[in-house]
Scaffold this motif. Sequence first.
Motif, PDB file in Angstrom:
ATOM      1  N   VAL A  62     -16.204  26.166 -16.480  1.00 23.95           N
ATOM      2  CA  VAL A  62     -17.588  26.017 -16.189  1.00 23.95           C
ATOM      3  C   VAL A  62     -17.543  25.985 -14.540  1.00 23.95           C
ATOM      4  N   PRO A  63     -18.918  26.238 -14.209  1.00 22.83           N
ATOM      5  CA  PRO A  63     -19.035  26.716 -12.747  1.00 22.83           C
ATOM      6  C   PRO A  63     -18.409  25.648 -11.592  1.00 22.83           C
ATOM      7  N   PHE A  64     -18.620  24.539 -11.907  1.00 19.62           N
ATOM      8  CA  PHE A  64     -18.359  23.533 -11.243  1.00 19.62           C
ATOM      9  C   PHE A  64     -16.846  23.065 -11.190  1.00 19.62           C
ATOM     10  N   SER A  65     -15.967  23.528 -12.228  1.00 21.56           N
ATOM     11  CA  SER A  65     -14.604  23.027 -12.521  1.00 21.56           C
ATOM     12  C   SER A  65     -13.451  23.410 -11.464  1.00 21.56           C
ATOM     13  N   THR A  66     -13.874  24.427 -10.311  1.00 27.24           N
ATOM     14  CA  THR A  66     -12.862  24.674  -9.643  1.00 27.24           C
ATOM     15  C   THR A  66     -13.227  24.301  -8.060  1.00 27.24           C
ATOM     16  N   LYS A  67     -12.413  24.516  -7.215  1.00 28.28           N
ATOM     17  CA  LYS A  67     -12.681  24.057  -5.938  1.00 28.28           C
ATOM     18  C   LYS A  67     -13.902  24.742  -5.344  1.00 28.28           C
ATOM     19  N   ASP A  68     -13.618  25.941  -4.944  1.00 23.79           N
ATOM     20  CA  ASP A  68     -14.875  26.916  -4.767  1.00 23.79           C
ATOM     21  C   ASP A  68     -15.667  27.168  -6.249  1.00 23.79           C
ATOM     22  N   ARG A  69     -17.118  26.837  -6.194  1.00 24.03           N
ATOM     23  CA  ARG A  69     -17.911  27.227  -7.182  1.00 24.03           C
ATOM     24  C   ARG A  69     -17.577  28.551  -7.662  1.00 24.03           C
ATOM     25  N   LYS A  70     -17.292  28.548  -9.120  1.00 19.62           N
ATOM     26  CA  LYS A  70     -17.241  30.043  -9.623  1.00 19.62           C
ATOM     27  C   LYS A  70     -18.243  30.401 -10.172  1.00 19.62           C
ATOM     28  N   ILE A 110     -13.393  27.425 -25.706  1.00 24.50           N
ATOM     29  CA  ILE A 110     -12.704  26.333 -24.675  1.00 24.50           C
ATOM     30  C   ILE A 110     -13.382  26.408 -23.534  1.00 24.50           C
ATOM     31  N   GLU A 111     -13.744  25.103 -22.888  1.00 24.38           N
ATOM     32  CA  GLU A 111     -14.275  25.093 -21.600  1.00 24.38           C
ATOM     33  C   GLU A 111     -13.489  24.221 -20.789  1.00 24.38           C
ATOM     34  N   VAL A 112     -13.194  24.799 -19.825  1.00 24.88           N
ATOM     35  CA  VAL A 112     -12.023  23.968 -18.846  1.00 24.88           C
ATOM     36  C   VAL A 112     -13.416  23.369 -17.930  1.00 24.88           C
ATOM     37  N   LEU A 113     -13.310  22.085 -17.898  1.00 17.94           N
ATOM     38  CA  LEU A 113     -14.383  21.300 -17.021  1.00 17.94           C
ATOM     39  C   LEU A 113     -13.902  20.750 -15.825  1.00 17.94           C
ATOM     40  N   ASN A 114     -12.579  20.467 -15.629  1.00 19.25           N
ATOM     41  CA  ASN A 114     -11.952  20.365 -14.431  1.00 19.25           C
ATOM     42  C   ASN A 114     -10.667  21.178 -14.229  1.00 19.25           C
ATOM     43  N   ASN A 119     -13.455  18.004  -8.959  1.00 20.18           N
ATOM     44  CA  ASN A 119     -13.829  19.400  -8.498  1.00 20.18           C
ATOM     45  C   ASN A 119     -15.111  19.232  -8.406  1.00 20.18           C
ATOM     46  N   ALA A 120     -15.929  18.648  -8.878  1.00 20.23           N
ATOM     47  CA  ALA A 120     -17.330  18.829  -8.829  1.00 20.23           C
ATOM     48  C   ALA A 120     -18.040  17.918  -7.603  1.00 20.23           C
ATOM     49  N   ASP A 121     -18.757  18.341  -6.648  1.00 18.61           N
ATOM     50  CA  ASP A 121     -19.222  17.453  -5.715  1.00 18.61           C
ATOM     51  C   ASP A 121     -20.129  16.321  -6.270  1.00 18.61           C
ATOM     52  N   GLY A 122     -20.664  16.525  -7.347  1.00 15.53           N
ATOM     53  CA  GLY A 122     -21.327  15.479  -8.195  1.00 15.53           C
ATOM     54  C   GLY A 122     -21.386  15.803  -9.646  1.00 15.53           C
TER      55      GLY A 122
END
Lengths: 237, 237, 237, 275, 275, 275
Positions: free
Chosen positions: A71-79, A116-120, D48-51
Amino acid sequence: MSEYKRVDGRAYDEIRPVKAEVRVLKNADGSAIFELGNTKVIAAVYGPRELHSKHMASSYESLVRVRYHMVPFSTKDRKSQPFTRREIEISKVLKEALSASIRRELFPRSTIDIYIEVLNADGSTRVASLNAASLALADAGVFMYDLIAAVSVGKINGQLVVDLNEYEDQNSDSDIPIAFMPSLNKVVLLQMDGTMSLEEIRQALKMAKNAADKIYQVEKDCLKGSLESVLKVYGLL
Amino acid sequence: MSEYKRVDGRAYDEIRPVKAEVRVLKNADGSAIFELGNTKVIAAVYGPRELHSKHMASSYESLVRVRYHMVPFSTKDRKSQPFTRREIEISKVLKEALSASIRRELFPRSTIDIYIEVLNADGSTRVASLNAASLALADAGVFMYDLIAAVSVGKINGQLVVDLNEYEDQNSDSDIPIAFMPSLNKVVLLQMDGTMSLEEIRQALKMAKNAADKIYQVEKDCLKGSLESVLKVYGLL
Amino acid sequence: MSEYKRVDGRAYDEIRPVKAEVRVLKNADGSAIFELGNTKVIAAVYGPRELHSKHMASSYESLVRVRYHMVPFSTKDRKSQPFTRREIEISKVLKEALSASIRRELFPRSTIDIYIEVLNADGSTRVASLNAASLALADAGVFMYDLIAAVSVGKINGQLVVDLNEYEDQNSDSDIPIAFMPSLNKVVLLQMDGTMSLEEIRQALKMAKNAADKIYQVEKDCLKGSLESVLKVYGLL
Amino acid sequence: MDNIKYNVLIPKIRQKFILNTLKENKRIDNRSFYEYRALKIRYGHLPNADGSAEVSLGNTIVLAGVKVDITNPFPSEPDKGIIIVNAEFPPVASPDFEPGPPDENAIELARIVDRGLRKPEIVDLSSLCIVPGQKVYRIWIDIYALNHDGNMIDAAGIAAVVALMNTKYKKFTFVQDKGLVDTGEKAQLTLKNFPVYVTHVKIGDHILLDPVLEEESLADCKITTIVSEGNLITGIQKSGVGGISLDELEKIMQNSINLYQTIKENIQKEVSKNG
Amino acid sequence: MDNIKYNVLIPKIRQKFILNTLKENKRIDNRSFYEYRALKIRYGHLPNADGSAEVSLGNTIVLAGVKVDITNPFPSEPDKGIIIVNAEFPPVASPDFEPGPPDENAIELARIVDRGLRKPEIVDLSSLCIVPGQKVYRIWIDIYALNHDGNMIDAAGIAAVVALMNTKYKKFTFVQDKGLVDTGEKAQLTLKNFPVYVTHVKIGDHILLDPVLEEESLADCKITTIVSEGNLITGIQKSGVGGISLDELEKIMQNSINLYQTIKENIQKEVSKNG
Amino acid sequence: MDNIKYNVLIPKIRQKFILNTLKENKRIDNRSFYEYRALKIRYGHLPNADGSAEVSLGNTIVLAGVKVDITNPFPSEPDKGIIIVNAEFPPVASPDFEPGPPDENAIELARIVDRGLRKPEIVDLSSLCIVPGQKVYRIWIDIYALNHDGNMIDAAGIAAVVALMNTKYKKFTFVQDKGLVDTGEKAQLTLKNFPVYVTHVKIGDHILLDPVLEEESLADCKITTIVSEGNLITGIQKSGVGGISLDELEKIMQNSINLYQTIKENIQKEVSKNG
């Protein structure tokens, strides 16, 4: 051997805290969450079900499709890219590993879809994904030769360690994700990058096998717990 | 009430000059141009016709498909993206509004395709599109419960006004596109953004209904004129 | 007439060294390499074969599909776009030229797929592609009215020249790619850009025809050589 | 033009059952017409999400993640930050969802959630400016459906608002000759209001709050009213192929305003409970 | 490799009828072989476009819109403006056109129109430079089919040229320390020649000018000759799956040159009439 | 999720034949189990590429082209050049390949080739920096299948390495006030090691080197071991739907190391022969 200390203080052969839970999504035929520390993955199984496009179906076994996605927010920088080349390659090797574990000949003309979704993402996402997906398949009642237990092993500062987190993955000399069907002594996924001697790989695979056995136990306990709670509902336990 | 003056000098409840014309494209089964001042829209209807991909067809009603699209030179800055998220959302709500007006059960296993091109955008394009599309459906002889009459209403400087042009749309506190089947007293499209009290919305909807009734009359006159010219051709009038 | 000297010292009506070879790819039903100096093209023919999507098939003739493509490293600057508008237009005109040469009525309900890869581009790639494709069709045993012989002709500094290389193409006043079925005296491809009088075009087409006749001979020799080597294998020559 | 099925096909016999139940003023899950399903909220659980927030409304589960980065402002608003809302209905969430780019339903949902945040300016965009005309914060709100059992809009709205409430981002400052410098501190987003997305469906003459998927699929139309503090309406969206009267609309808007405090307190209670 | 059908399938019996009519030296719409259909032109009617024209050639209707913006020049031509021609065959224009990116027919048409404008440099590109190597005007020409009844190329060519003729754009100037500044004035494009696109088809031994869709679909091949002032040919495109002899080509090119003045005056008459 | 067929369907009767042949310790093309097919290499034959190589391994033909350009470095590695590996399986190479973007098989192949070059840093990336943090060389390696008869990975690996070995690129230097200046000289890439990609398949209990397409399609799984000078393993990829034991893996890795010198010398012999 160097005196490398792991950033999170773990022993070299120690995996992070594991959390496994099945039947977490109501719509899916099977589903599971699998966590290795801060690596959090969810998997859903739909099927065996009929294929829309008949010409892809096989008359003697089930088609297995796997979509590994972060998911876009699962990585350090937004994917920002919807589906990267890395995700495509990983989807392929996970599909092949999971296919090896499924008794596909029991479900001809059908498809088994594994999402499969990687959430974090904190390292070792592909092996966590395999564990989640294998549990979700069991939860869906799909017949398998064995559960899959997967783990990563790598070399940092000359030291072999298991279950690399993101920091270790970025700083390792080499990295091996590997997946077993433990009761059958079969390897169903193996990749390696970096540089190692054959002797180092031998040792690494031994460490990996031991760690995978622990994960295998967690998976079996999780499924047992799930079964018991179902049996309780029906007053059978 | 503020002393807001409209940029083009219109009264608050005054719509811009309307131009409506049907049968403007020879290939389409029905077509119409609808203009609200400098907002110029063309709509073409193809169908009811057979669907290529049978599995989407319904055996008890017609499938309605709508494509709302702005040509690249219709906007102040050239529109470079072929199909924006905004166009996708508007296509969806227009499809639902038009579907509500069509007696779809009369055309099972078929599709009615409605293609809308915004040629020049000066605010209120989605309601102008609905008017154009509804006229094009009538021109195509598609059975409907009622014509659709659509208009926008908004609040600027605390003042409610109808039929917002681009400048007013950009500077409004809030904006409501709404579409009616006037004879049936039914709302088939309603969106709102900005901030309003319930009382303000009540008043706004009342103004919108009055303006829509005027547009309804224009539409009926347009279709009557079209019919008369056909009858004349056959010497029946 | 100016005193224009060609960069590679050729006479105005001289084509670059030609290399033609068939049966270069084992999987294809027919294949050929065609080189004009440093312009190197490979073509593969698959078919006549059954179409997957039946609704595109024709019950009275073969569908011909052509894909003209330049590999990323074939051009001075790396070509990053997978398929440009230029490639799409060229694919279309090559398809039409090749279709004109194939006895399509002999292969109803089938498709003939012609894939062309430009491996190195030094001008005149589209005519080289036609020559390669026509040889590949012959190699595949596809019945044709005639082989296609194609060449480019252009005007530089007021001088007409044949077989433009990349430098000449970039610096020409005008440029005409043309393709013939020489025995039938038919033009199957013709494009022109730049500025010319009708008289100049007349002369240019005459030069083109002469050059095409030479290429035609090379093609026939190539196919004869290929046939002979096959006959030798079977001890028939 | 529509690649994902948001609604499900309901067999005629099941339709009849649902409609008969409604005639007796009951719903298939025994709720009253204006009753919300059980609400569960987790938030801040994805490092890893800011919120982040995961919202369950009955069996509907929606995840929202916020990421903050730095970009150039729009030329028309040089001293304001940027908010972007995306939504995806991935195939994990329903047997009818397919892989691929967001379809019209996901795009509509993202744009409705966006509508409740943008014009009433829930997030103080001026506070997101670092160097006017040059560098501003950009807030990405990604909404991700995990299980679809109707009324994804309300769940997505709650998830977006709660994720924004717990968003912390690296504070940068502009230093001459150095450019942007990480201050080492974390800033927290401040929300200027508390929008609540309230969705009703009309089935025949019945108006129902918070529909499950079967109700939504059977509905003539669906009305989402976005309500903010002060009895203000800050957005409306009608969807679905049926018409609705002005009187029914009035009733739905009035009801949405009436429900505002209850739903808001319910959200706040869940937020104070978990985290 | 071909997603839009430009041509139509014609039933055998209709084919016979058309061919028999041709044998009697007549066309299905009673025109002579070298006769153009009625030409109608509106232009400048779309205020958001910087230039616009709607051209009807019989039942074929094509719209061209011009937008002018500012961009960086190509490194190879630092002091020249840029022209880009796009074409779309949207589904409004024909039951056989489908939504989606331009197919090979639309791309071919755009590139033919472009060919008539680029190498003969109809628009003075040097006059479109603001700051050499830095800022130049970019002319977008978008061609949009509204009703397809054959010979879209000629109609598109006329629409593009007339839209360019009435294009007015904001004049910017470069001011030290300020960058680009809007002068408040409008500039008009100047065209250096007047290209006319002339399309013939070959059906059997017959050569026809300005084909309707049925004729185009039945043709062995189609030849577009672009002619400019001074009896110059500034572009040719053969399309279609049939061959053609050099003699027939000669005849078509000669005829195109002969027709140039008449067509041009016809366009100019329409332009002076409307607007 | 998989649009190109990498493997072929093999009729049951042919499967039986292949398996029976293996039982007799023979292969269908009469090779021994650990025998490579005939290797042919051409290189430097495409003048527009900065480096090129065409590798035939039996009937498998793979082309690699290298292009070098200049770009900004990644912020995380400001003083290192960049390598990008792409692969395409175009429809020329197999009746089962279709036009379109690279599928999972082509992407996997590109990423395996990349793996053998990246972490062991075969190309000295530091030597590719022109201005740290600003300008570095970027090496594009494009792999293009021309004929697919199994074991494309090994052929692609050889093609990539040989193309890199013969890569010459324009040397630029940074001059104050002028920016990048072409020195007029050509630089040659230096490789720090010589990776060899060695692929085995497991069919039943048999382990075979360098499979042809039929063997690959029948295999339980396929193991590629990347070996570099010094008996080092610099990459592994298992693919295929079957499992494999640790003992079999050990045997394959050992064998790959044993084969390294022979294969490398074979490549070098071909390279010194042609060009």
